[in-house]
Structure formats: C-alpha cells, structure tokens
Enzyme design. Structure first.
Site, PDB file in Angstrom:
ATOM      1  N   GLU A 195      -1.497  -8.962   4.304  1.00 31.46           N
ATOM      2  CA  GLU A 195      -1.234  -9.180   5.739  1.00 31.46           C
ATOM      3  C   GLU A 195      -2.403  -8.981   6.604  1.00 31.46           C
ATOM      4  O   GLU A 195      -2.774  -9.715   7.577  1.00 31.46           O
ATOM      5  CB  GLU A 195      -0.021  -8.045   6.394  1.00 31.46           C
ATOM      6  CG  GLU A 195      -0.732  -6.763   6.933  1.00 31.46           C
ATOM      7  CD  GLU A 195      -0.981  -5.927   5.666  1.00 31.46           C
ATOM      8  OE1 GLU A 195      -0.714  -6.374   4.368  1.00 31.46           O
ATOM      9  OE2 GLU A 195      -1.425  -4.811   5.756  1.00 31.46           O
ATOM     10  N   CYS A 248       0.865  -1.262  -0.095  1.00 32.52           N
ATOM     11  CA  CYS A 248       0.035   0.000   0.209  1.00 32.52           C
ATOM     12  C   CYS A 248       0.940   1.271   0.018  1.00 32.52           C
ATOM     13  O   CYS A 248       1.497   1.621  -0.976  1.00 32.52           O
ATOM     14  CB  CYS A 248      -0.959  -0.098   1.073  1.00 32.52           C
ATOM     15  SG  CYS A 248      -2.316   1.170   1.082  1.00 32.52           S
ATOM     16  N   HIS A 271      -3.717  -5.533   0.913  1.00 38.44           N
ATOM     17  CA  HIS A 271      -2.896  -5.728   1.899  1.00 38.44           C
ATOM     18  C   HIS A 271      -3.084  -7.465   2.432  1.00 38.44           C
ATOM     19  O   HIS A 271      -3.842  -7.681   3.019  1.00 38.44           O
ATOM     20  CB  HIS A 271      -3.877  -4.973   3.137  1.00 38.44           C
ATOM     21  CG  HIS A 271      -3.539  -3.367   3.043  1.00 38.44           C
ATOM     22  ND1 HIS A 271      -2.419  -3.137   4.004  1.00 38.44           N
ATOM     23  CD2 HIS A 271      -4.180  -2.466   2.656  1.00 38.44           C
ATOM     24  CE1 HIS A 271      -2.501  -1.649   3.866  1.00 38.44           C
ATOM     25  NE2 HIS A 271      -3.405  -1.408   2.737  1.00 38.44           N
TER      26      HIS A 271
END
Lengths: 284, 1008
Positions: free
Chosen positions: A237, A96, A235
């Site tokens: 994660e 990002c 994202h």
C-alpha cells in the site's frame, strides 16, 4: 458494478489503517476503518463485509512478540466470525503487523488443503530480523505464478518498502516449508533486483539487505491453502503511486503505463488490492 | 496475591538464533571495542495476581512464549536448565525496572493476561526483566562495568553473578517488588511572613526555581486585603499559600512555561559599536511583531503563537500545523525515556492544537558529544555513544509505535554537548479546515459549564517537578522523579479516540498535559472562560497516596485535557470506552475569575486566573557584547586536498547517519515522496522531506531544518542567520513555494543571566540579543513568519571550572507548501553528461567552518576564527531561491543540493555518492581568490544544481541575473575530479568516498 465493502481494522496501535483504507477506495472498494472492539462488542458484524484487512502497525507495542496480543484477542473473541468469513469465500489480507497477527492467530499458513478452513493453530512465526534492527528500506519482491493466492494473480515483481524489526519468517521443520512450497503457498519472496523478472525466486538464503531479515527461503509472504488469506511483511500500500517510489525522483519509478485509478501515475502496489476487489466482483 | 515467575528464552539452531543477546555483543564491540564470545538472553515476567501458578503454567505458550521460536519455564530460573545453558558462563546480569517506573512490556503482558484470564483482579501487576548471559568475556572486563553499561541506575535495578558466582551456580534472581507506599499528606500552609533570605531558601529547597522578586510578588499577593477577603469566602486560609498554590505558581511561572528571559526587559550594551539600548521582550520585539506584520499581508496564517502549535491554511479543505520541542534535561538523565517522552510529548502538542490535529510527520534533531569521545567524562554524565543510542532508541520507539513517519532531521556533534545533549523533536499535523458542525477546527470554543476530562494515562509520582527542574542546571543531585518513560500505545489509543471525538464534534477545547501537568493544562484553558473548578480527588492515580499538590503538578505522560459540553458527555464517555481509553471528568469551566482547586470538599488552592497567568514580574537583565577574540584560521600549506576530503566525509558532523535514520519508519501513512536518503542505492543525503498526505492527491508539504551552532563561537547572530538560510535552502531543493513557508524557532542556550555561577551571563545574553535581531532581519527579508517556537535556557552542566555550557544553538524548522510533488529535485546526480552549476558565490568565510575545526583539532592549523558566513543581502537570495524553486517545480531541474558543512567539496562529493557517478568540476571563478574559501568555505545562499543538456538553455535564461557559475559535468568515469583552473586539486574514486562517508557512524558492530 458491485462495490465490495472492506473492513479495515484499527485500534490498539494499528497505524496503517488510513492508507490501507485509501488504496481499497482507489481500486473501487468501499473501505471503512473499524475499531476491533466494534466487532468484539458486536457493534458491527464481520459478515456485513466482503474483505477484511489487518493493516500494519505496532499493536500493543509488539510486546510479547509482534502481533501476539492482537492475535489473541481475535483468536479468542472472533473465532467463529473469522472461520465463517473464510468459509464464505471472503478474502483477508494482513500486512506487516497484520501478517504477524494472522500468523499468530493461526490463520496463516492454516491447515492443509484437505481440510482448509481455519483451525486457529499456530504453525509458523515471525521473529527478530537477523540484523537485530528495525529498518525501513525498499526491497524487490517476486510472486509465485502458480499460487492459489487470489491477491497476487498476474503479478510478477514489485518494489516496496519493508518497515519491521520482526519479519524473519520461520517454521519448525524444513518439511513444513516443503509442504507450503508444494501447494504454492509461499506466495511472495525477497529477490535480487538484478535478476530477470520471473527468475528471481530462490530457496538459497539471500544476503542482507536483499533479504532484509534472514527469512527462511527468503519468504516475504504466504497464503493459506484456500488462497483467500494472504499476509506479507512488506507494504504494497506504500507504493500505491509512482511518486512514492524512491526512483520517482530519478524519473524511473516502475509501474503500469495506464490505469483507471491514477492514470500513468499508478504505483506497483495497487494491483494486489484491485485483485481482491475484482475477485469479489467476479465471485459474489 | 501470589507471585508467578515465567521465563522465556529463544530457541537456537536450525536457522534460529538469540538475536537480542547478539545485539548486546555487537554493541559492546562497536562502542567499546570489547569482544565477547557469545551473549544469550532470557526474558522474565513476574506476575502478581490472584491466578494460581499452575493455571498460568498451563497457558504460558498462549501468551508469554511463542512455542515456534521460544522455550518457556514457570517458577524456576532458566539459567539452571542444563539442557539450554550447558556451558558455565563468565557473567550473568539481570536488569529490571525500579518499582514505579513505567514498564511497557509488563503493562502489555497484563492486558494479554486479562484476555486469557478474564477473572484477573484489578490489583494484578506484571513486571518484566531481562537476563543476559555472557560467554568468553575478556578477563579485564569487570562485572561492575558491564552492569553499569547495561542499565541506568536511575530507573532500573540490576543484579549479577560474576565468574566466581557462575562457577558456584549462584544466579541472579530478581524478585517482584511492589511500588513503595505513597503517603497522602494534607495540604500544608506555608507562611511567607519570612525574611528575603528565607524566601530564597524556600524556593531553592522546594525546587521552586523562583527568584527573590517573584517570591516577594507572591508574598505581597497574600498581604492584599481584597485577596484575603475572597479567600476567606472560599474557605481557605487567608494570609498564606497552601503548598498546592505555591507549587502551582512555581510551575506556571517557571522559565520553562513562562519564557521569562524572552519576555524580560534587556538593557543591552554593544562595546563594539557603542550602542546602548533597551529591548522590552525579545519575543515580542523580534519574533511576534514581525509575524503579526506578515499576518496582515497573507491570508494563510490562521493561528500563531497562542496555541500548542502554529497553524497555516494549506488548501480549502485542510490546514497544517507544526511544533518543535526540546527534551534536554530528561534525555541527559535517561536518554531513552527522556527522548521518548520528548517525541510523544510534541505529538500531543499537535493533538492539542485547535480542536485536535492529526500528527503526520516527525522531525528529530540531536546535538551530542562526539560518539568516539576518549576524554574524561564529568560525574553523572553518560558517554556520548550511549546518549546517542539511548536517545535514538527512544525517538525510534516513540515515533514508530505511534505510526508517525520521521521524515527529516539532523545530528550535530560538538564536545560541549557532553554536558547537555540537545534533543529537538518536531511534529507536523493536519486537520480539516472545518468540522461537520461548521466550526473552524483551529479555534477552541469552550464555554463556562463545560466538563473538563483528563484522558489517557493516569497520574503518578513519576514526572513531578519536570518544568522547574528543566529551569535549573544539571547537577549530580538531579531528581529521578523528573524522568519518565513514554507509553506510545496508551497514547496511540488516546490519539485514535480523540480524533474520532473531534470529528463527531464532541470537543470544545483541548490541550495536552506536559510541563506543569493539570495545573498548566486546565489553568491555561481556564483563561478562555475566566475560571475553573477542579476536584483533585477525582483524578485517577497510578498509585494511591499522592498528595494534592503532587496530583496537580505531576507531568505523568500520555494525558490530554479535553473540555466537553454537558450534552455530549455520554457520547464522549462511550467513545472512550470503545477505545479502552480512560476518560475522567475532573473539572468544570467557570467564569468566576478564579483557579479553584478542591480535594473532595476542601478548597486546596484558590488563585485569581489573572494573577496566575500575568502576575509574574518582568525580569530586568543586562547584556553586553564584545566580539570574542579568536585566533584566525590559517590553512596549512602543501596539503593533499584529496586526503582532506576523505577525512571530511568521515567527520561525524558530515558522515552518513543512515544506520540511525533507517531505523525510523519514514514511510508510514504512504505519503513520503522525498525520503531521508535518496539516489541509486538510496543512501545519498536528502535535503528536505516532502510528503503528499492526502492519498491520491499530489499536493505536498515540504519540511526542512537548519542548525549551525558552531558559528556562535564567532557570532551568535551569524549562527541564527545561517540556520534560517540553511532551512530555506533545503526546502528550495525540494521545490517549495517560497511564498508560502512558515518557520519554527527553537532556541537552546546556556544560562544567560549573570550570577555567581554564570559570570559571563551578560555576554551570553548579548549573544541571544544578536541571534534574535538576525532572526528578525532574515525572516522579514524572506517573508518567513515564525508561527511557533520554544526556548530552553539552562543548558549547562556543573559549576565553576568544571562548568560545561553548550554553544548557543538555534534550530530553525520550516514547513511550506508544494503544489505538486511529482516535480521535485534531490541531491543525487542523475546521469552522464548532466551539466553542473554553482548557484551563489563563495566568499572568504572560513571562520568556524568544519574544515577549520578538523584541522585545528588535528594540529594541522591553529584557530577557527576569521569571517563567519554572513547573509548580506537576503532579499537578493530570496529572488534567486524563488527562481530556482520554480525551475524545479516546472521539471527543468531534477538535481539540487545545498552547500553547507564542508562547502562545495563536500556537497559535490555527496552528490556523486548519491548518484554513484563521477564528475569533473572547476572551482575557478566561483568567488573569492582563496582556493580554500571556494573549496571548503561555507558561504550561505549556495547550491550545486545539475541540469540535463537539453534543459540547460531554458534554465540559464530563467536564472539570468541570479549569479550562477558553470562548474563542470558528470562523467562516465568513477572519479570525482575537482580543478582550480589548470590545477587538479582533488581526484577520488566515488567508491572510496562512499566508504569514508558511511563508516564513521555505522556503529552496528557488524552482522546483519
């Protein structure tokens, strides 16, 4: 087994540092959140680490363009260290805002394969979403199976959230994109989730919200020609566990059936980070 | 200093476009139905520095412009460039900030400028502006209207070119303006040996917001011989306050800081029952005492009321805290800046809890006028759609840039909020139970001799008189200095630094600088050690020349006040330096009993701590209740309920807020399990937020809220009970452990003190009494301690006939424990054949319901009166909630939705929307004989639950004795069918319901 050391940058408005460190820990890394200034002031040395992560956030409030001011600090103050990092064969990921930083430092997409080490020349950009809105929504991603990217090996398709206002990937000429496509650097794209896994990638612009930002050729992330440096807007994660997937409450969250990290609850995003850890363990 | 102008404009074509300009075009279309052909934009920078323009020009593409996507020019106006702007526009408007207003892009640009030009001198500044260029503007649109629509005169300046100017190539050219010089004035002595009338004048003219008795209390303080003696010894004038002292007392004693109405003695009369009674502090009687009683029964209430937020023990390693605040008056004046300072302000409350907690989740609840309002607007008020856009943008930027997910909230609409929008911002925080040095982190540990630092932003003229101003009603003359724009990045840097300092054990005491500035923050912390000595000359300023009292009370944002033990000073300062955070020692704790303020060597304020904090006299107030006489809601005969349901789904209070909510980051920190929108297409309504904040662990926290202001039209007591019940029901839907929940009460009321401008003050105060009595009754029954709260008591606009008072509003926020986030439920229907049940009973309670408001607004019915939903037997509800929640946590139930606005009909419609699945239900036998009550009534304590056939028997056994009724099941059809026995009442396609529900508040103006 060697435990790779991961430097997770923070400071100046980076804000995904905690979870980015956590996912590296879950896959066997030893992650440390380190303020960027520690590297700049030489209170810490990048060469001590095996992996560098630039997490998401709003460094400097995205003013003057997302990632710009952070990118400048790194480009001017850590040029040699970053060059050496890639030269030493160590992976870098930008997620990002971190991707925006890597693009604006010129680390991504980087120079061509004949002379692949960083020259800190900006070749692409990430600009305002066509919608004009910052949005948090889930997208489906598909990966180039032939990409040299060490981070995406063996991954076909995952769901994860995008959370950005400036995620539209652009390059000046379509030949620039052709060059990256040819070298399989267009590592990850937004795809229509109703297509068969492995067959979703297309160069034709996909409609909103399948492509959340209007990126050229539906690009969600790219790697450099070494395959070590990887950046993406979504994202991964944020879906380290199945309980973070929106379909979890419907009992249909995708992900591996077993894993050594979270058993049957591992989410689809974790493999990206495991790939880098295993790459270090195999190549160190 | 030379001024260099840099302008940047987006490249066009080849897949690139000017999105920023196009957003303006779309918003004009969405909000005002104004169709503009094209809008282009130019961003401008005015650089005041010692660097020559030529050098800057060479590096423009390294900093100001991104050469891949933008063109730039230096020391000229882009609009003159015929290659870029070949066509003559119809209007051009440049908007910049007024001098002295926070310019975040400018500050960031300056930071980047220093990276490239390390020799930039200290006085350099960069200010920014945006130029909008309009093509094919409808001829009826005037340049004045456009200018007013694009900027807020309070904080911005605009210059423009109309059509004629454009044709003559007269372009707007914003020039660099330095901040006006501030003149330092020596502290003045204000004699209080004056008449009562003069005391009142002094309070009103000085914006002190103190009443006569309070002024007299201050007057007698300075007549006290012992006070005079100690003042003489301190070297300050003996018999009169300084302006510093008067301002300090006004801030500390303001309604905003001291909650004088909640602390007052109320003589209450109930004309309905004949009751006459006296309540000695609503707060102590109805909020604090019940919580303290509950604190004796559980071991997890760690810290209630006295700190910046309430803290509960979450597990052995972590504690969790929550706080909610309002920022109504600033948001009325500048929706964007007011709301942004609201959210980043409440984040600081969390950071200032105990020895510092980390904010991990935000909640936002707004009350606005209807966004499609077509009526008159009183002077000085913005159109509700503009308030909505501004407030939303402020909270979005504040929350997103701080990296804190917004996981729960609501938007409520009512005409009366045109007079004063309500902007509630809440934050949940987490901290380790113990620090490495063994201290419990929810307990502050200051000692006399500790050094007190001001950390983060600097003090400026912005933010003077916020606390006293918010204690007054909004008028046309409301001051602009009360408005600020937040700076989330300065705050984020500070937050990173403070949490590191906490973990290193460097902090002994911490609090935020909010209302009342240093005066409040240091003043409150000084109570721990019983004294402090401040030197205002040390305080870093945004601009020189602020007078002592201004430095003391300014509410400039992004500041924490932190006490550090002398031995840790060096480590603390070097940590601040690493993070590029300004930390300045400005005071020292003492044990002298005095709040001692100096400016260099001069004592400018010398107030006993006890007088400062406990000297304010208790208000004596009258309240009188008689029930409002309202016309009872009578539903029309022969009406098509299918059409009604479609219209109800499009009512702003019910319609999807997805466009707005999706612009909040709700997933940063990678912890959000139940997101604001759920279901197949991820666009069905979520009931509560559920997070698992420790990575790898499934231990969760549920966050929910309840708000029902319109019930106050009938009875504010019922309003309060309904709000609490709604918050609890929402949390139950996520599977909260109902035996470990805590609440926050945030009251927003119209002025309830009887006076010339508030002739109905007694009634409004009686409403407050009733609300608090119900709060106590329900919270005791639910064993739901209120651990923190706030009140905002002057939510009125104007005077006399034009006065607008908000409906009395309680926001009840809840946070609670969830043992395992893998087992939760959501509102979306999951699968064909799912068995649907109503938990709870529908009573004849249509008073103040959404359907009554809709039909009376459309003249299809008269009146909204009648029975308002009541919570008759909360103990029974709690037992049902406990069982339902357990069945969710055991995995038996995956689908649960609470019934609120629009009753069963709207609830089941929303569940179909989330699941994109049809259902057939029968509302016969679900309660009152009146079909309207069963279909549209908003009785409390109800849920619709879906259970898989294979789990049905087990669930029914678990719920036996808990008042559940079989409704029907999900179907393979694409319709929602609602029957009443043999009669089919409603038959609608799910896709039509989706459209109605999503269109009203979309407001994007098309284009993705």
């Amino acid at each position: 087994m060697y435990t790779p050391k991961v430097a997770v940058l923070f400071g100046f408005g980076i804000n995904c540092d905690h979870e980015t460190a956590a996912v590296f820990e879950l896959v066997g890394g030893s992650a440390e959140r380190i303020h960027l200034n520690k590297f700049i002031n030489q209170q810490a040395s990048l060469s001590e680490y095996d992996i560098l992560a630039v997490p998401g956030g709003f460094s400097f409030g995205d003013h003057l363009g997302s990632g710009r001011l952070m990118g400048n600090r790194m480009r001017f103050a850590l040029r040699d260290e970053l060059h050496k990092f890639v030269e030493d064969g160590k992976p870098i990921i930008g997620i990002c805002n971190g991707f925006q930083v890597l693009v604006k430092t010129g680390l991504l997409p980087g120079p061509e394969a004949e002379n692949p080490l960083p020259d800190f020349h900006q070749r692409a950009s990430l600009t305002l979403n066509d919608s004009g809105r910052y949005e948090d929504r889930w997208v489906t991603l598909e990966f180039d199976q032939n990409s040299p990217c060490i981070w995406t090996k063996g991954i076909t398709r995952i769901d994860c959230p995008v959370r950005h206002g400036e995620g539209k990937f652009v390059m000046p000429e379509s030949t620039d994109l052709d060059r990256l496509a040819k070298s399989n650097q267009l590592a990850v794209r937004y795809v229509d989730s109703s297509t068969e896994p492995g067959e979703g990638i297309t160069d034709e612009p996909l409609p909103f919200p399948i492509s959340p930002n209007g990126s050229m050729r539906n690009i969600a992330g790219i790697c450099d020609s070494t395959g070590l440096v990887f950046g993406l807007m979504p994202h991964p994660e944020a879906v380290y566990a199945k309980w973070l997937h929106p379909d979890h409450t419907r009992g249909t969250a995708p992900g591996p059936e077993t894993s050594n990290s979270l058993g049957k609850w591992e989410g689809e995003g974790l493999q990206i980070f495991r790939n880098a850890i295993e790459y270090i363990q195999a190549n160190r | 200093m030379n001024i260099t102008r840099v302008e940047v404009t987006p490249k066009q074509g080849d897949g690139l476009s000017d999105v920023r300009g196009d957003v303006v075009r779309r918003q004009l279309l969405a909000d005002h139905d104004v169709k503009v052909g094209d809008v282009r934009s130019i961003v401008g920078f005015l650089i005041s520095s010692n660097i020559p323009s030529e050098e800057i020009s060479d590096r423009v593409d390294d900093l100001f412009a991104d050469p891949i996507i933008e063109f730039s020019c230096t020391d000229e106006l882009f609009i003159r460039n015929e290659e870029q702007f070949s066509k003559t526009p119809d209007a051009v408007i440049s908007v910049g900030f007024k001098a002295g207003v926070t310019d975040n892009p400018g500050a960031a640009a300056l930071d980047g400028f220093r990276t490239i030009f390390p020799h930039t001198d200290a006085e350099s500044k960069i200010s920014t502006y945006i130029t909008y260029i309009f093509y094919d503007l409808p001829s009826e649109i005037t340049i004045e209207w456009l200018e007013n629509t694009l900027h807020n005169q309070l904080i911005q300046r605009a210059i423009s070119s109309n059509k004629e100017d454009c044709q003559n190539q007269n372009w707007p050219e914003i020039e660099y303006t330095a901040k006006p010089k501030q003149v330092f004035e020596n502290p003045k002595y204000v004699s209080l040996e004056i008449s009562d009338e003069e005391l009142i004048d002094l309070s009103e003219n000085g914006l002190l917001a103190l009443n006569l008795e309070e002024m007299q209390t201050i007057q007698s303080h300075y007549r006290d011989e012992s006070v005079r003696e100690s003042r003489k010894a301190a070297g300050i004038v003996e018999d009169a306050p300084t302006d510093v002292e008067l301002e300090c007392l006004a801030q500390t004693w303001s309604e905003h800081c001291k909650h004088k109405i909640f602390a007052s003695k109320i003589h209450h009369t109930d004309l309905e029952t004949g009751e006459k009674s006296t309540i000695d502090s609503i707060f102590k009687t109805h909020i604090m005492n019940p919580t303290h009683d509950m604190q004796k029964e559980v071991d997890w209430l760690l810290s209630v009321f006295h700190d910046n937020s309430g803290v509960i023990a979450w597990d052995d390693d972590w504690s969790v805290c929550m706080k909610a605040e309002t920022h109504n008056s600033p948001s009325a004046l500048d929706p964007y800046g007011g709301a942004m300072t609201g959210i980043v302000g409440v984040n600081r409350d969390i950071l200032g809890t105990g020895l510092g907690a980390r904010p991990i989740a935000n909640t936002d609840v707004f009350c606005f006028g209807p966004p499609n309002w077509e009526g008159e607007l009183p002077d000085n008020l913005f159109h509700p759609s503009r308030v909505l856009r501004g407030v939303h943008a402020g909270v979005r930027v504040g929350g997103n840039e701080s990296g804190i997910p917004t996981i729960n909230g609501a938007i409520v609409f009512d005409d009366r909020y045109i007079g004063k929008p309500l902007v509630y911002c809440g934050t949940v925080g987490i901290m380790p139970r113990r620090l490495n040095d063994g201290r419990e982190s929810h307990i502050k540990t200051p000692t006399a001799g500790d050094i007190v630092y001001m950390v983060g932003g600097r003090v400026g003229y912005d933010g003077i008189h916020g606390a006293t101003f918010s204690s007054l009603e909004l008028t046309e003359e409301s001051p602009s200095s009360a408005v600020q724009i937040g700076d989330p990045i300065t705050q984020k840097k500070m937050l990173d630094m403070v949490l590191e300092a906490r973990d290193l054990g460097l902090i002994t005491c911490i609090t935020d600088n909010g209302a009342g500035g240093l005066s409040s923050s240091i003043g409150e912390m000084a109570e721990y050690t019983n004294g402090c000595e401040i030197d205002l000359a040390k305080v870093p300023l945004k601009q020189q020349g602020l007078s002592a009292w201004e430095i003391l009370v300014s509410e400039s944002q992004e500041r924490m006040t932190i006490a550090v033990s002398g031995k840790d000073v060096a480590e603390f300062e070097s940590l601040a330096k690493l993070h590029e955070v300004e930390a300045t020692a400005v005071a020292e704790f003492t044990s002298t009993g005095n709040f001692h303020v100096k400016y260099n060597e001069d004592t400018v304020a010398f107030l006993p701590i006890e007088f400062l904090h406990d000297g304010v006299p208790q208000l004596q107030l009258q309240s009188e209740w008689s029930p409002p006489q309202l016309v009872k809601f009578e539903p029309p005969k022969d009406i098509n309920h299918s059409e009604l349901l479609l219209k109800m789904l499009g009512r702003p209070n019910i319609a999807s807020k997805e466009t707005w909510v999706r612009q909040y980051d709700h997933e940063v920190i990678a912890q959000t399990v139940v997101k604001p929108f759920v279901g197949v297409e991820r666009d069905g309504p979520g009931d509560a937020g559920l997070i698992a904040p420790i990575h790898g662990s499934t231990h969760g926290i549920v966050v929910s809220c309840g708000i029902n202001p319109r019930y106050s039209d009938i009875d504010a007591g019922a309003m309060a009970a309904a709000s609490i019940d709604e918050a609890v029901r929402n949390a139950v839907c996520a599977g909260v452990d109902v035996d470990k929940i805590a609440g926050l009460d945030n009251f927003c009321w119209p002025d309830p003190i009887e006076s010339e401008k508030t002739p109905d003050g007694k009634f409004k105060l009686a409403q407050l009494v009733r609300a608090n009595r119900e709060l106590e009754r329900v919270c005791r029954a639910y064993r739901l301690p209120c651990v923190s709260g706030k009140d905002s008591m002057k939510n009125d606009y104007g005077k006399g006939e034009n006065k607008i008072s908000i409906p009395p509003t309680l926001l009840f926020s809840l946070f609670g424990d969830h043992p395992d986030v893998r087992y939760t439920a959501t509102s979306d229907l999951k699968d064909h054949g799912e068995r649907l049940y109503l938990v709870g009973t529908s009573h004849d309670e249509l008073g103040a319901s959404e359907i009554s408001f809709m039909l009376s607004e459309e003249d299809d019915a008269i009146g909204i009166g009648g029975n308002v939903p009541k919570l008759e037997n909360p103990e029974q509800n709690l037992s049902t909630y406990r069982e339902l929640s357990k069945s969710i946590r055991s995995g038996l139930v995956k689908t649960s939705h609470d019934c609120s606005e629009g009753g069963v009909a709207v609830a089941i419609a929303e569940m179909c929307i989330g699941g994109r699945i049809g259902a057939i239900i029968d509302v016969d036998g679900t309660g009152d004989e009146n079909l309207w009550a069963r279909l549209w009534g908003e009785s409390l304590g109800r849920f619709i639950v879906g259970v898989k056939p294979e789990n049905e028997q087990e669930w029914l056994e678990a719920m036996s004795g808990h008042g559940i009724t079989y409704l029907g099941e999900t179907t393979q059809q694409e319709n929602l069918v609602i029957k009443d026995g043999f009669d089919e009442i409603i038959d609608l396609k799910v896709s039509d319901m989706v459209n109605s529900w999503q269109n009203t508040l979309d407001m994007t103006g098309g284009g993705n």
